[in-house]
Design a protein around this motif. Structure first.
Motif, PDB file in Angstrom:
ATOM      1  N   GLU A  11       0.839  -1.204   0.000  1.00 36.28           N
ATOM      2  CA  GLU A  11       0.000   0.000   0.000  1.00 36.28           C
ATOM      3  C   GLU A  11       0.871   1.251   0.000  1.00 36.28           C
ATOM      4  OE1 GLU A  11      -3.189   2.570  -0.060  1.00 36.28           O
ATOM      5  OE2 GLU A  11      -3.242   0.414  -0.370  1.00 36.28           O
ATOM      6  N   GLY A  12       1.962   1.195   0.739  1.00 35.28           N
ATOM      7  CA  GLY A  12       2.917   2.303   0.717  1.00 35.28           C
ATOM      8  C   GLY A  12       3.501   2.490  -0.674  1.00 35.28           C
ATOM      9  N   TYR A  14       1.998   1.687  -3.419  1.00 38.41           N
ATOM     10  CA  TYR A  14       0.902   2.212  -4.236  1.00 38.41           C
ATOM     11  C   TYR A  14       0.813   3.732  -4.133  1.00 38.41           C
ATOM     12  CZ  TYR A  14      -3.725   3.076  -6.120  1.00 38.41           C
ATOM     13  OH  TYR A  14      -4.761   3.567  -6.862  1.00 38.41           O
ATOM     14  N   GLN A  15       1.318   4.296  -3.064  1.00 37.00           N
ATOM     15  CA  GLN A  15       1.280   5.749  -2.903  1.00 37.00           C
ATOM     16  C   GLN A  15       2.066   6.461  -4.007  1.00 37.00           C
ATOM     17  OE1 GLN A  15      -0.862   7.308  -0.768  1.00 37.00           O
ATOM     18  NE2 GLN A  15      -1.489   5.177  -0.478  1.00 37.00           N
ATOM     19  N   LEU A  16       3.000   5.760  -4.649  1.00 34.71           N
ATOM     20  CA  LEU A  16       3.693   6.341  -5.813  1.00 34.71           C
ATOM     21  C   LEU A  16       2.686   6.633  -6.922  1.00 34.71           C
ATOM     22  CD1 LEU A  16       6.851   4.032  -5.955  1.00 34.71           C
ATOM     23  CD2 LEU A  16       6.742   6.398  -5.109  1.00 34.71           C
ATOM     24  N   PHE A  18      -0.527   7.077  -6.417  1.00 31.82           N
ATOM     25  CA  PHE A  18      -1.379   8.144  -5.889  1.00 31.82           C
ATOM     26  C   PHE A  18      -0.731   9.511  -6.097  1.00 31.82           C
ATOM     27  CE2 PHE A  18      -3.253  10.808  -2.579  1.00 31.82           C
ATOM     28  CZ  PHE A  18      -4.594  10.609  -2.838  1.00 31.82           C
ATOM     29  N   ALA A  19       0.586   9.593  -5.921  1.00 29.93           N
ATOM     30  CA  ALA A  19       1.299  10.857  -6.149  1.00 29.93           C
ATOM     31  C   ALA A  19       1.202  11.270  -7.613  1.00 29.93           C
ATOM     32  CB  ALA A  19       2.757  10.729  -5.718  1.00 29.93           C
ATOM     33  N   LYS A  21      -1.203  10.388  -9.662  1.00 37.71           N
ATOM     34  CA  LYS A  21      -2.612  10.745  -9.864  1.00 37.71           C
ATOM     35  C   LYS A  21      -2.885  12.166  -9.356  1.00 37.71           C
ATOM     36  CE  LYS A  21      -5.577   7.587  -8.669  1.00 37.71           C
ATOM     37  NZ  LYS A  21      -6.533   6.729  -7.936  1.00 37.71           N
ATOM     38  N   THR A  22      -2.362  12.489  -8.208  1.00 33.75           N
ATOM     39  CA  THR A  22      -2.572  13.809  -7.618  1.00 33.75           C
ATOM     40  C   THR A  22      -1.997  14.910  -8.497  1.00 33.75           C
ATOM     41  OG1 THR A  22      -2.575  12.851  -5.410  1.00 33.75           O
ATOM     42  CG2 THR A  22      -2.148  15.209  -5.564  1.00 33.75           C
ATOM     43  N   SER A  51       4.379   6.330 -16.492  1.00 34.54           N
ATOM     44  CA  SER A  51       3.952   5.647 -15.283  1.00 34.54           C
ATOM     45  C   SER A  51       4.447   4.203 -15.274  1.00 34.54           C
ATOM     46  CB  SER A  51       2.437   5.698 -15.161  1.00 34.54           C
ATOM     47  OG  SER A  51       2.015   5.062 -13.986  1.00 34.54           O
TER      48      SER A  51
END
Length: 169
Positions: A11-12, A14-16, A18-19, A21-22, A51
């Protein structure tokens, strides 16, 4: 605990996504609201390549470093079983990495109900696949279910984007 440990680390990772996406969301929103299909499609295709490149390299590194992390930080040999779970989860992220940063495009383009349906489909697909695969494969089945649900969600997203935005991603 073994699965949960790998899932938290994944999940950590996956934050890549999310970054990415943001950072892409404001641009996607602007292009989608302007109905600039040419630039929108170009951004998505270019973003997919970048990506995939970034996440695949990062994923290979994460998979390689994970056992070293376990040896250094966790001194319980049982947690080494989590490496296979981690690999499955990271491979699922790597396979869908090109599309996940664009997951919100339907909501940004004025189709929030379609985006919501896609997320509900992802959730229900994950639950159904877990129901089928966990009895057969245990924690590995759960990791596989998560990856397969994400792949199915990407397929659905591509179909919905083609239907509502008339672009191919």
């Amino acid at each position: 605990g073994i699965y949960s440990f790998a899932a938290i680390i994944a999940e950590g990772f996956y934050q890549l996504i999310f970054a990415l996406k943001t950072n892409l969301n404001p641009i996607l929103s602007k292009l989608a609201s302007a109905k600039d299909k040419v630039r929108l499609e170009y951004l998505i295709h270019r973003g997919k390549k970048l990506s995939y490149y970034f996440i695949i390299i990062s994923g290979i590194f994460a998979i390689a470093v994970y056992p070293l992390f376990l040896r250094t930080v966790i001194h319980n040999s049982l947690f080494f079983e989590s490496w296979q779970v981690f690999i499955i989860l990271i491979l699922g992220i790597m396979l869908t990495a090109g599309y996940l940063p664009f997951q919100m495009i339907l909501a940004q383009a004025g189709f929030p109900q379609s985006y919501t349906k896609m997320i509900v489909f992802l959730f229900l697909g994950n639950v159904a696949l877990n129901f089928l695969l966990v009895p057969l494969l245990g924690m590995y089945g759960s990791a596989l279910a998560t990856g397969l649900a994400n792949i199915a969600s990407v397929i659905q997203m591509k179909i919905l984007i083609k239907k509502y935005l008339q672009i191919n991603i």
